[in-house]
Design a protein around this motif. Structure first.
Motif, short mmCIF file in Angstrom:
data_model
loop_
_atom_site.label_atom_id
_atom_site.label_comp_id
_atom_site.label_asym_id
_atom_site.label_seq_id
_atom_site.Cartn_x
_atom_site.Cartn_y
_atom_site.Cartn_z
N ARG A 212 2.59 -7.60 1.83
CA ARG A 212 2.49 -7.58 0.36
C ARG A 212 1.98 -6.23 -0.13
O ARG A 212 2.42 -5.73 -1.16
CB ARG A 212 1.59 -8.70 -0.14
N GLY A 213 1.07 -5.63 0.61
CA GLY A 213 0.59 -4.30 0.25
C GLY A 213 1.69 -3.26 0.36
O GLY A 213 1.79 -2.35 -0.46
N VAL A 214 2.54 -3.40 1.38
CA VAL A 214 3.69 -2.51 1.53
C VAL A 214 4.62 -2.67 0.32
O VAL A 214 5.07 -1.68 -0.25
CB VAL A 214 4.44 -2.82 2.85
N ALA A 215 4.88 -3.92 -0.08
CA ALA A 215 5.74 -4.16 -1.24
C ALA A 215 5.14 -3.54 -2.50
O ALA A 215 5.85 -2.92 -3.29
CB ALA A 215 5.95 -5.66 -1.43
N ALA A 216 3.84 -3.67 -2.66
CA ALA A 216 3.17 -3.08 -3.83
C ALA A 216 3.27 -1.56 -3.80
O ALA A 216 3.50 -0.91 -4.83
CB ALA A 216 1.71 -3.53 -3.89
N ALA A 217 3.10 -0.97 -2.62
CA ALA A 217 3.21 0.49 -2.50
C ALA A 217 4.62 0.95 -2.84
O ALA A 217 4.81 1.94 -3.56
CB ALA A 217 2.84 0.93 -1.08
N MET A 218 5.62 0.22 -2.37
CA MET A 218 7.00 0.61 -2.64
C MET A 218 7.32 0.49 -4.13
O MET A 218 8.09 1.28 -4.67
CB MET A 218 7.98 -0.21 -1.80
N ALA A 219 6.71 -0.46 -4.80
CA ALA A 219 6.93 -0.62 -6.24
C ALA A 219 6.37 0.57 -7.02
O ALA A 219 6.79 0.82 -8.15
CB ALA A 219 6.30 -1.92 -6.73
N ARG A 220 5.44 1.29 -6.42
CA ARG A 220 4.80 2.44 -7.09
C ARG A 220 5.27 3.79 -6.53
O ARG A 220 4.64 4.81 -6.80
CB ARG A 220 3.29 2.33 -6.96
N SER A 221 6.34 3.78 -5.79
CA SER A 221 6.84 5.01 -5.19
C SER A 221 7.12 6.07 -6.26
O SER A 221 7.88 5.81 -7.19
CB SER A 221 8.10 4.72 -4.39
N PRO A 222 6.53 7.25 -6.13
CA PRO A 222 6.69 8.28 -7.17
C PRO A 222 7.93 9.16 -7.02
O PRO A 222 8.19 10.01 -7.86
CB PRO A 222 5.43 9.13 -6.98
N LEU A 223 8.68 8.97 -5.96
CA LEU A 223 9.77 9.90 -5.66
C LEU A 223 11.07 9.14 -5.38
O LEU A 223 11.45 8.93 -4.23
CB LEU A 223 9.40 10.79 -4.48
N ASP A 224 11.75 8.75 -6.45
CA ASP A 224 13.03 8.06 -6.29
C ASP A 224 13.95 8.89 -5.41
O ASP A 224 14.00 10.12 -5.52
CB ASP A 224 13.71 7.85 -7.66
N LEU A 225 14.66 8.23 -4.56
CA LEU A 225 15.63 8.76 -3.61
C LEU A 225 14.97 9.46 -2.42
O LEU A 225 15.32 9.20 -1.29
CB LEU A 225 16.65 9.70 -4.27
N PHE A 226 13.99 10.33 -2.64
CA PHE A 226 13.35 11.05 -1.53
C PHE A 226 12.48 10.12 -0.69
O PHE A 226 12.33 10.32 0.51
CB PHE A 226 12.53 12.24 -2.04
N ILE A 227 11.90 9.12 -1.32
CA ILE A 227 11.26 8.01 -0.60
C ILE A 227 12.19 6.83 -0.84
O ILE A 227 12.15 6.20 -1.89
CB ILE A 227 9.84 7.71 -1.13
N PRO A 228 13.09 6.55 0.09
CA PRO A 228 14.19 5.61 -0.14
C PRO A 228 13.74 4.14 -0.13
O PRO A 228 13.98 3.40 0.84
CB PRO A 228 15.17 5.93 0.98
N ALA A 229 13.15 3.70 -1.22
CA ALA A 229 12.67 2.32 -1.34
C ALA A 229 13.80 1.31 -1.14
O ALA A 229 13.55 0.18 -0.71
CB ALA A 229 12.02 2.12 -2.71
N HIS A 230 15.03 1.72 -1.43
CA HIS A 230 16.15 0.80 -1.27
C HIS A 230 16.38 0.39 0.18
O HIS A 230 17.02 -0.61 0.45
CB HIS A 230 17.44 1.42 -1.86
#
Length: 159
Positions: free
Chosen positions: A111-129
């Motif tokens: 759940r913490g990982v999911a929360a961190a991914m929801a706050r990712s500051p760098l679209d595409l460069f940190i590929p949350a998808h």
């Protein structure tokens, strides 16, 4: 020597939105998918932004598996650990939230990982998808999210 004034760039993408990138003199500091028709044109003077543009274009031409750019991420130690790990994933490579938690030695922190991914500051460069539910589906994405489009672009068909 004082740091240079941060630069920015807006690049078109085949996703129907543009990618806005901001950088200081050392790293990419932010990137967001934006709905705009105003994209950058002309010669890019900043070397880091020029390299970022080249890598983004290569990604969308399917000639880049992973970005190799200096990234500046503001967040907690845990968030940065998650984001740094996700930044190493290559095109087409998926990981579940729980597997990611185990990979960073925090097996109970899905759940913490999911929360961190929801706050990712760098679209595409940190590929949350590329971070998905244990069942292989996109989880926690808003209806306007580009996660599914990015996965389809990378040739991944989800359930």
């Amino acid at each position: 020597m004082p740091p240079s004034i941060p630069g920015s760039l807006v690049l078109p993408t085949p996703l129907g939105v543009a990618l806005a990138i901001r950088a200081d003199d050392r790293a990419i500091t932010a990137s967001d998918f934006v709905r705009t028709t105003r994209v950058s044109s002309g010669r890019i003077r900043d070397a880091l932004l020029r390299e970022a543009a080249a890598q983004v274009k290569a990604y969308f031409r399917k000639r880049l598996a992973r970005f190799d750019l200096p990234l500046h991420m503001d967040g907690t130690v845990f968030q940065k650990t998650v984001w740094n790990f996700v930044a190493t994933l290559e095109t087409g490579e998926l990981i579940s939230y729980s597997d990611l938690a185990r990979a960073i030695c925090a097996p109970r922190a899905a759940r913490g990982v999911a929360a961190a991914m929801a706050r990712s500051p760098l679209d595409l460069f940190i590929p949350a998808h590329r971070v998905v539910g244990a069942d292989g589906t996109v989880r926690g994405a808003s209806p306007r999210s580009l996660r599914r489009k990015l996965l389809e672009f990378e040739g991944i068909i989800l359930k």
